[in-house]
Design a protein around this motif. Sequence first.
Motif, PDB file in Angstrom:
ATOM      1  N   LEU A  54      25.628 -52.392 -73.492  1.00 25.86           N
ATOM      2  CA  LEU A  54      26.213 -51.304 -72.706  1.00 25.86           C
ATOM      3  C   LEU A  54      27.103 -50.422 -73.573  1.00 25.86           C
ATOM      4  N   SER A  55      27.872 -51.015 -74.471  1.00 23.39           N
ATOM      5  CA  SER A  55      28.786 -50.247 -75.331  1.00 23.39           C
ATOM      6  C   SER A  55      28.044 -49.199 -76.147  1.00 23.39           C
ATOM      7  N   ALA A  90      34.031 -48.273 -74.455  1.00 18.46           N
ATOM      8  CA  ALA A  90      32.998 -49.055 -75.141  1.00 18.46           C
ATOM      9  C   ALA A  90      33.598 -50.317 -75.770  1.00 18.46           C
ATOM     10  N   ILE A  91      34.786 -50.191 -76.342  1.00 20.62           N
ATOM     11  CA  ILE A  91      35.466 -51.346 -76.964  1.00 20.62           C
ATOM     12  C   ILE A  91      35.890 -52.355 -75.903  1.00 20.62           C
ATOM     13  N   PHE A 115      34.723 -56.304 -75.068  1.00 16.33           N
ATOM     14  CA  PHE A 115      35.722 -57.379 -75.033  1.00 16.33           C
ATOM     15  C   PHE A 115      35.597 -58.205 -73.751  1.00 16.33           C
ATOM     16  N   PHE A 116      35.406 -57.535 -72.613  1.00 16.60           N
ATOM     17  CA  PHE A 116      35.368 -58.222 -71.318  1.00 16.60           C
ATOM     18  C   PHE A 116      33.992 -58.803 -70.979  1.00 16.60           C
ATOM     19  N   HIS A 117      32.976 -58.491 -71.786  1.00 14.04           N
ATOM     20  CA  HIS A 117      31.604 -58.832 -71.412  1.00 14.04           C
ATOM     21  C   HIS A 117      31.391 -60.332 -71.199  1.00 14.04           C
ATOM     22  N   ALA A 169      36.834 -50.657 -67.565  1.00 10.30           N
ATOM     23  CA  ALA A 169      36.124 -51.788 -68.162  1.00 10.30           C
ATOM     24  C   ALA A 169      36.266 -53.043 -67.301  1.00 10.30           C
ATOM     25  N   ILE A 170      37.466 -53.280 -66.759  1.00  8.71           N
ATOM     26  CA  ILE A 170      37.676 -54.420 -65.857  1.00  8.71           C
ATOM     27  C   ILE A 170      36.806 -54.277 -64.614  1.00  8.71           C
ATOM     28  N   GLY A 171      36.817 -53.076 -64.020  1.00  9.92           N
ATOM     29  CA  GLY A 171      36.018 -52.844 -62.826  1.00  9.92           C
ATOM     30  C   GLY A 171      34.537 -53.087 -63.062  1.00  9.92           C
TER      31      GLY A 171
END
Length: 285
Positions: free
Chosen positions: A57-58, A92-93, A97-99, A25-27
């Motif tokens: 995206l999720s 997906a979660i 969160f990072f979006h 998710a970070i990447g």
Amino acid sequence: MNQLYKAVKFSRKWFVVALGSFLVAIGLELFLIPNQIIDGGVVGLSIIFSEITPLSLSIYLILINLPFLYLGYREIGKTFAISTMVAVALLAIFVRFFHHIEAATDNAFLATVFGGIVIGIGVGLIIRNGGSLDGTEILAIIGNEKLGFSVGEIVMFFNIFILGSAGFVFGWDRAMYSLIAYFIAFKVIDIVVEGLDESKSVMIISDKPDEIAEAILFRLGRGVTHIYGKGAYTQESKELLYCIVTRIEVAKLKSIVLEHDPNAFVAIEHVHDVLGGRFKKKSIH
């Protein structure tokens, strides 16, 4: 004690799966997506669809993976399907969160390199613990059994199509960056899954097996197994030596063999993993 070991092992597995999804998710959200660069497989397809439709995206990560999860459960196994389902759900979660967090860099090249590395580490951790994030790999495994194409060939076919599609959505320079990011992630996955300390299996056929085995044992500190066979052409009994060494010990081992028998036959193969036995180097005094 056995129950405690199982509990620790179980907890460790799911912690590492969660960590892998977290890193992916970070990447994606801090490196690739803000710079309009995509990954391969279902993740890449989800990024493209989220760009051209109102859905996030999720949602696409869950929706597109659902049929692949069913196939994985039916054709590969329950454990694999559950591990994959948990990894995808967590991704997906975390992506959601990072979006809204600011990108780590707006330099496309740096985003490509570091995004590929972080995603590769994350996916590698998930694969090491029996799961997957890419539904196309599940399809490739099934296709390998039924169509005769290798898993790598099927995955590559899907990714050429997906990464090529990125050119129409984000531009062809971004498609090329996406290809580089995918290649970097692919190589990092190999390193995480197989480890940096690559091992080699060595088979030696020589007329001086005892001398060579003794030299390997005392000069390299590696155990050697004697295998007894027979030559198909000469029908003569042969004594084969088998041992496992690290890649940096290969050159030393070859010099030991040639020193004792210049006519020896040596076959060296890559070993993906070594478990149990007495592979740890012995201290010879």
